[in-house]
Design an enzyme around this catalytic site. Structure first.
Site, mmCIF file in Angstrom:
data_model
loop_
_atom_site.group_PDB
_atom_site.id
_atom_site.type_symbol
_atom_site.label_atom_id
_atom_site.label_comp_id
_atom_site.label_asym_id
_atom_site.label_seq_id
_atom_site.Cartn_x
_atom_site.Cartn_y
_atom_site.Cartn_z
ATOM 1 N N GLU A 253 -6.180 -10.594 -1.307
ATOM 2 C CA GLU A 253 -6.978 -10.383 -0.089
ATOM 3 C C GLU A 253 -8.464 -10.335 -0.425
ATOM 4 O O GLU A 253 -9.214 -9.526 0.130
ATOM 5 C CB GLU A 253 -6.542 -9.073 0.607
ATOM 6 N N ASP B 131 -12.196 -10.238 -0.789
ATOM 7 C CA ASP B 131 -13.476 -10.326 -0.080
ATOM 8 C C ASP B 131 -14.436 -9.382 -0.790
ATOM 9 O O ASP B 131 -14.015 -8.415 -1.421
ATOM 10 C CB ASP B 131 -13.362 -10.076 1.436
ATOM 11 N N ASN C 215 2.138 -5.079 -3.226
ATOM 12 C CA ASN C 215 0.728 -5.399 -2.966
ATOM 13 C C ASN C 215 -0.064 -4.115 -2.689
ATOM 14 O O ASN C 215 0.415 -3.253 -1.950
ATOM 15 C CB ASN C 215 0.689 -6.313 -1.726
ATOM 16 N N HIS D 297 -10.377 -5.999 -2.234
ATOM 17 C CA HIS D 297 -11.450 -5.832 -1.254
ATOM 18 C C HIS D 297 -12.572 -5.134 -2.017
ATOM 19 O O HIS D 297 -12.476 -3.936 -2.300
ATOM 20 C CB HIS D 297 -10.982 -4.979 -0.074
ATOM 21 N N GLU E 13 0.793 -1.241 0.000
ATOM 22 C CA GLU E 13 0.000 0.000 0.000
ATOM 23 C C GLU E 13 0.820 1.284 0.000
ATOM 24 O O GLU E 13 0.559 2.205 0.767
ATOM 25 C CB GLU E 13 -0.957 0.002 1.213
#
Ligand code: XIL
Length: 461
Positions: A265, A267, A202, A238, A160
């Protein structure tokens, strides 16, 4: 209906039925039919992973699903900076080690997450800046990647680091303020510490071609052209209630730069589209031959950091949701990663630094030898020194180096330094002095200035 017609109809039905049966047989015999996420992903040369909170490994309802469905894990928090180096220079690997052993016992690969991130920095690092922070962060990368060396499939080296919004530039943080080259310095340190791990960048909000993903794309292209060691890009994913139409095209443009891509990640907000979005993300990964795996950020809805979003593939009772079926079907329907290797990347323009050959004593002699592996950046370096005992073993060792003028040692681990400039000597500490014949141990030191020309010499006692 007369008899003949009835017969013809019956024959037609029978023939159609037989044809259908034959077709079904053909389909089932050629298509794969994995019945778990891990089996279906593996059939296609990929992994399917979950973020794990190690505290839950003793809950059998949790581990039953984890072990049945997933063949890759990532620590939800346990490998982050605040967890692994709670006080400067004091490292804690309990949670991370526990996850690694669970993975090894259950045939799972491990993603390492994350060596550097502006969040979940330990308090002591939050209060640092400038060259002190640069040194501390490189030391962190070196130490943690060294501890887990050989056990990690891919590391999120930097997490990030790009800003949201339209600019496509870096996010402000104390790490960024140490200089724009902090990311490449981190990747070089990670490569030196664990040459076998894939090294990833990432980030989130990169789920399509947008200003942020383009900023990252430009960085990766620049790294590849200058030989900065980067192997993969993670797309956190996400997601809300819709998916960018160019999600797959975005993955593909990164893959075309010569890096692997992974969904790291995943979701998705609950709602009518959840199952479709999970399926579409899976299909996108399957359609990109360099997309090597997918990780969901948790196992059951109630394990998720997203609270009431019910964002995962299993409900709180461990039942498979519609989203699960959608993912499984997409895995089974997707192409396998081609067995012919993807086109090899153009060789890096600067070759990876080769370690100078160790000054090995001839076999059959006592003594010891030392070799150094160096990770340098503008203004500093980390040296990892390998000490190899000769045929008589050692009860202690001492390694001498001569530093370039202006260089000085600021930090040493697994050895005791005497001096910090010019000729510096490093003696073993109490636990690594005694080596059997041919045995190897390592120590390291960090310095400011140039690490050029360091050639260690070893004396045994
Ligand atoms: C989250 C964890 O799931 C939480 O338990 C923790 O409190 C905060 O971090 N992006 C990342 C992950 O890279 O590390 C974050 O994990 C979620 C967002």
């Amino acid at each position: 209906m007369n008899h003949r017609r009835a017969l013809r109809a019956a024959v037609t039905i029978a023939v159609t039925g037989a044809l259908a049966a034959a077709m079904t047989m053909t389909l089932t015999s050629t298509a794969s039919a994995g019945t778990t996420l891990r089996a279906s992903a593996a059939e296609k040369g990929r992994y399917f992973g979950a973020a794990v909170a190690t505290g839950k490994l003793s809950t059998s309802a949790y581990t039953t699903i984890l072990n049945r469905e997933f063949n890759s894990v990532v620590a939800e928090n346990e490998m982050k900076w605040d967890a692994t180096e709670p006080q400067q220079g004091r490292f804690s690997y309990t949670g991370g080690d526990r996850l690694v052993s669970h993975a090894q016992a259950n045939g799972m690969s491990v993603r390492g997450h994350a060596l550097l991130w502006h969040q979940q920095e330990p308090g002591w690092a939050q209060g640092m800046s400038g060259s002190a922070l640069r040194s501390a962060m490189i030391n962190h990368v070196t130490q943690v990647a060294t501890h887990f060396r050989g056990k990690i499939y891919a590391w999120d080296v930097v997490n990030e680091a790009f800003a949201d919004g339209g600019g496509g530039g870096r996010r402000d943080s104390n790490l960024q303020r140490t200089g724009n080259d902090w990311i490449e310095a981190a990747f070089r340190a990670a490569r030196a510490a664990d040459p076998g791990a894939k090294l990833c960048y990432n980030d989130y909000n990169t789920d399509g071609i947008n200003a942020k993903s383009t900023g990252i794309y430009n960085m990766v292209r620049d790294f590849k052209s200058r030989g900065v060691p980067i192997d993969c890009v993670g797309f956190q994913s996400h997601l809300g209630t819709s998916l960018a139409g160019d999600y797959q095209a975005n993955l593909q443009r990164f893959a075309d730069l010569g890096v692997d891509v992974q969904i790291t990640e995943l979701d998705v907000m609950t709602g009518g589209n959840q199952a479709n979005i999970f399926g579409a993300v899976t299909r996108a990964c399957m359609n990109v031959s360099r997309c090597t795996g997918i990780t969901t950020w948790g196992v059951r809805d109630c394990d998720s950091w997203r609270g009431s979003d019910n964002a995962l593939l299993f409900d709180c009772n461990g039942n498979k949701k519609a989203a699960y079926t959608s993912v499984l079907n997409a895995l089974n329907a997707g192409p396998a990663i081609p067995t012919t290797p993807p086109p090899t990347d153009p060789p890096p323009t600067t070759p990876p630094p080769t370690d100078p050959p160790p000054t090995t004593p001839p076999p059959g002699t006592a003594g010891c030898s030392a070799s150094v592996s160096l990770n340098s950046w503008n203004g500093g370096f980390v040296a990892t020194v390998k000490v190899t005992a000769g045929s008589a073993g050692t009860s202690g060792w001492n390694v001498g180096v001569t530093l370039a003028s202006g260089a000085s040692v600021t930090n040493t681990w697994s050895a005791t330094a005497s001096g910090s400039t010019g000729s510096v000597r490093f003696a073993n500490v109490d636990y690594n002095g005694r080596l059997g014949a041919g045995q190897v141990t390592e120590f390291g030191f960090q310095g400011t200035g140039s690490g050029a020309g360091i050639t260690p010499t070893c004396t045994a006692s």
